[in-house]
Enzyme design. Structure first.
Site, PDB file in Angstrom:
ATOM      1  N   ASP A   1     -10.259  -4.220 -19.258  1.00  0.00           N
ATOM      2  CA  ASP A   1     -10.343  -5.177 -20.531  1.00  0.00           C
ATOM      3  C   ASP A   1      -9.153  -5.369 -20.804  1.00  0.00           C
ATOM      4  O   ASP A   1      -8.495  -4.495 -21.730  1.00  0.00           O
ATOM      5  CB  ASP A   1     -11.203  -4.584 -21.536  1.00  0.00           C
TER       6      ASP A   1
ATOM      7  N   HIS B   1       0.850  -0.985   0.062  1.00  0.00           N
ATOM      8  CA  HIS B   1       0.015   0.018  -0.128  1.00  0.00           C
ATOM      9  C   HIS B   1       1.020   1.367  -0.070  1.00  0.00           C
ATOM     10  O   HIS B   1       0.481   2.393  -0.519  1.00  0.00           O
ATOM     11  CB  HIS B   1      -0.917  -0.111   1.266  1.00  0.00           C
TER      12      HIS B   1
END
Length: 470
Positions: A409, A179
């Site tokens: 995608d 993170h």
């Protein structure tokens, strides 16, 4: 429940380095360093963030190895040249006491694992919504390589990636990131850039879209009160971290959906009884409802909770446009601040618990989001406050509908399912846009079976009541 994650066979382990930069630039040929700012330091000891994207894309093993994998690695290399920190490390001099920093050096790279699931039928099970064994997801994202110690310096990797074939069924991409490298805005920006490059067969389109390029100038984050040094002086002596996850996890992972009509019915319920509440966003309604359902289901789950025990709710607020002066939307790093709400167990599980929770969450958001003087109020006490909540009844949120990965995608269509695996450790819910229902939200939870069953009854029962009264 299975006692260990179902295995996936590793087909290849390799490393992918950033491609040479365009226009003759030699940026990747020299070390690049990013200093940490105070909003990074909050996440120094936080557990890794793990995401899975499942794609329904039937293909054979031969096609996967010969076409999918090469066309996955090359775009990663091209994306990394725009996002060099992901290929680098968090580094610090062990005995110096100096503040750590992010550093990319020529030759740094991202570890990539290529794997094959041993059971193709697992795809539909894993990418579903119903309760599933949480431990079974761990075969589909990679562990980090071990930290390195070289000449008195410690190097901590920041990103690892895995692509897994479910033969003749689908593909899963697993992301494991530290993170400290960046918040959801930065990580999702990188994943979307990578998927765009993969889909278009090159990075010409992304390279020309300069408004999407990461902004690295840390000087835009002002720190007049010395929060960075304050945080580092606390963090270098005491680690604030979640307990490790053990196997079996004894948890189930499930996805609950709030459709747009459900959210509106809940909003109508609030407006009918508390007309003074003005911040009734989908985020406020959803998180308040889940927080309340967890409290209301505790007794049926076998939990013994004192009526006056404090219930904490913590979530992150994107501060890019809320700090003074604002940071660019593409600022790369952590530019979120924690927001806190708290109540008592009896208040949340009572008749008006949902109304109470909506009021508390909405009030915090109104102050943090709409008043630049409030965004950093109390910042010198954030670490102590977070540390004091560990081991108590703490509920949080991973993700946001603002940072949607259902349009990531890679050339195989949009994902069939997104899973945030890190919620197994910290007890948070995951939150993202619904892949099926326009205006709806997906809520991911990881709970022991008895608690999951009890929560599901309260969650679904509450929606039926609001539907009947709307």
């Amino acid at each position: 429940m299975a006692t260990i994650p179902k295995p996936a066979t590793v087909l290849e382990r390799c490393r992918v380095a950033p491609a040479p930069p365009p226009n003759g630039s030699d940026a990747a040929e020299h070390p690049q360093t990013l200093p940490l700012v105070f909003s990074d330091m909050v996440w120094l000891h936080f557990h890794p963030t793990q995401r899975l994207l499942f794609y329904k894309f039937p293909c054979s093993k031969d096609h996967f190895i010969e076409h999918i994998v090469p066309n996955f690695k090359k775009p990663l290399s091209q994306a990394l040249k725009h996002f060099l920190p992901f290929a680098g490390n968090l580094i610090y001099e062990i005995d110096s006491g100096n503040i750590p920093e992010l550093q990319y050096r020529p030759g740094d790279s991202v570890p990539v694992t290529v794997a094959e699931s041993n059971e193709a039928s697992d795809f539909d099970y894993l990418s579903g919504d119903r309760p599933r064994d949480a431990g079974e997801f761990y075969a589909f994202f990679p562990d980090f390589p071990p930290d390195k110690i070289e000449s008195g310096w410690k190097k901590i990797p920041l990103l690892a990636v895995q692509i897994t074939l479910f033969p003749d069924t689908g593909i899963c991409i697993g992301f494991n990131n530290n993170h400290i490298v960046g918040d959801a805005s930065s990580v999702v920006g990188f994943i979307k850039a990578w998927s765009s490059i993969c889909r278009h067969g090159g990075d010409e389109e992304f390279s020309s879209a300069t408004h999407l390029h990461p902004f690295y100038d840390r000087s835009v984050i002002k720190d007049p009160t010395g929060l960075l040094n304050n945080y580092w002086n606390q963090m270098k002596h005491v680690k604030i971290e979640s307990p490790p996850l053990n196997f079996p996890t004894n948890k189930l992972r499930a996805t609950y959906i709030l459709q747009k009509s459900d959210i509106q019915n809940l909003r109508n319920l609030v407006q009918a009884q508390k007309q003074d509440l003005v911040h009734l966003s989908s985020f406020t309604i959803t998180t308040a409802y889940v927080w309340t359902c967890l409290a209301k289901s505790s007794a049926a789950a076998g939990e013994e909770v004192a009526a006056d025990e404090t219930e904490y709710f913590v979530f992150a607020v994107d501060a890019r446009q809320r700090i003074n002066p604002p940071a660019p939307a593409t600022y790369f790093g952590n530019c979120v601040v924690p927001a806190f709400a708290e109540s008592t167990h009896s208040e949340l599980k009572g008749k008006n618990g949902f109304l109470t929770a909506v009021g508390l969450v909405g009030d915090v958001i109104s102050k943090k989001a709409n008043n630049k003087d409030e965004i950093l109020r109390g910042a010198d006490e954030w670490l102590a406050k977070l540390g004091g909540m560990i081991g108590k009844r703490l509920f949080g949120v991973a993700g946001s509908p603002k940072f949607d990965l259902y349009d990531a995608d890679f050339g195989w269509g949009n994902p069939n399912k997104y899973e945030s695996v890190g919620i197994d450790v910290d007890g948070s819910m995951s939150l993202c846009k619904s892949r099926e229902f326009e205006g709806g939200l997906e809520i991911g939870l990881s709970l022991p079976k008895k608690k999951m069953d009890a929560f599901g009854d309260v969650f679904c029962g509450g929606l039926k009541i609001t539907e009947q009264t709307s």
